[in-house]
Motif scaffolding. Sequence first.
Motif, short mmCIF file in Angstrom:
data_model
loop_
_atom_site.label_atom_id
_atom_site.label_comp_id
_atom_site.label_asym_id
_atom_site.label_seq_id
_atom_site.Cartn_x
_atom_site.Cartn_y
_atom_site.Cartn_z
N GLY A 107 47.55 104.47 -101.20
CA GLY A 107 46.39 103.77 -102.15
C GLY A 107 46.44 102.60 -101.91
N ASP A 108 46.80 101.09 -103.34
CA ASP A 108 46.92 100.19 -103.43
C ASP A 108 48.66 99.59 -102.58
OD1 ASP A 108 44.78 98.99 -104.82
OD2 ASP A 108 45.16 99.18 -106.56
N ASN A 109 48.99 98.87 -101.67
CA ASN A 109 49.77 98.11 -101.39
C ASN A 109 49.84 96.35 -101.30
OD1 ASN A 109 51.12 100.67 -99.48
ND2 ASN A 109 49.55 100.80 -99.69
N ASP A 110 50.69 96.08 -101.52
CA ASP A 110 51.77 94.87 -101.34
C ASP A 110 52.33 94.23 -100.24
OD1 ASP A 110 50.76 93.74 -104.00
OD2 ASP A 110 52.22 95.00 -104.49
N VAL A 131 46.92 91.85 -101.73
CA VAL A 131 46.40 93.61 -101.52
C VAL A 131 45.61 94.80 -100.78
CG1 VAL A 131 46.18 95.69 -103.57
CG2 VAL A 131 47.41 93.40 -103.87
N LEU A 132 46.29 95.75 -100.05
CA LEU A 132 45.36 96.72 -99.54
C LEU A 132 44.89 97.66 -100.16
CD1 LEU A 132 43.28 97.27 -96.93
CD2 LEU A 132 45.41 97.08 -95.72
N ASN A 133 43.81 98.36 -100.41
CA ASN A 133 43.76 99.80 -100.03
C ASN A 133 43.50 100.54 -99.05
OD1 ASN A 133 42.87 103.02 -101.49
ND2 ASN A 133 43.03 102.06 -103.32
N SER A 135 43.30 103.45 -98.83
CA SER A 135 42.44 104.80 -98.78
C SER A 135 40.64 104.50 -99.13
CB SER A 135 42.05 105.42 -100.02
OG SER A 135 43.62 106.42 -100.25
N SER A 136 40.42 103.64 -99.68
CA SER A 136 39.48 102.28 -99.69
C SER A 136 39.05 101.43 -98.45
CB SER A 136 38.81 102.23 -101.21
OG SER A 136 39.37 101.00 -101.79
N ALA A 138 39.49 98.51 -99.38
CA ALA A 138 39.56 97.57 -100.52
C ALA A 138 40.70 96.20 -100.22
CB ALA A 138 39.42 97.43 -101.85
N ALA A 139 39.73 94.83 -99.95
CA ALA A 139 41.43 94.34 -99.86
C ALA A 139 41.10 92.63 -100.59
CB ALA A 139 41.92 93.53 -98.49
N GLN A 140 42.74 92.46 -101.56
CA GLN A 140 41.88 91.30 -102.94
C GLN A 140 43.40 90.30 -101.57
OE1 GLN A 140 41.95 92.32 -106.26
NE2 GLN A 140 42.39 90.01 -106.73
#
Length: 201
Positions: A107-110, A131-133, A135-136, A138-140
Amino acid sequence: INVPDGQAPETCDGCTIDMELIYDGEAWVSIGFSLNGRMIGSEAVIGIPGSTTLKYNLNGYTDNLVQPMPQEQQTLTDASTVFQNGQTIMKFTKIMKEPGEVEILFGDNDFLWAHGSAPALTYHASRSAFVLNLSSGAAQEVTAPNKGLWLAHGVILFLAWGVFVPFAVQASLLRKLLPEGGIWLQIHRGLNTISLALFIA
């Protein structure tokens, strides 16, 4: 992500992740694993061209507090950091769940990244958190809290100590060049009052 046969990604004990970091230039590069998006208390893989790519504990901001993990924790495979065609390229495979280390989740990782300005481990030239998921995908990017307030704080202190205090001192030193009647004292006092008000703000 490499999931062994018969394992589920969410509970995988033997899962590994292949990572590659590319920097345009020759310098040390790193990717960090964090619980809170901050450097201190996190872990990182740091690559220096021409040296061994290792896992590090990030215990502080100074070079002496960024130390390689003990030999028994150096579990990276296929790890390399090379400089070729004007780029520093670091590659490695890391076990996602290791005892006593920050776990890389599906899931989400810092994550943290940083690079230096030369191929020797010194203070970073640039860095950020995101933050990078896994599974999906998605990054922020993570921004520093109250960044605007820190900027305002720096500007105010620069004005107080870099502009108004030096001019107040100059008004006193150059008082013979100013008209008589104590105008130098009024300028000196006024600029110091403004500096004090900015310092308190």
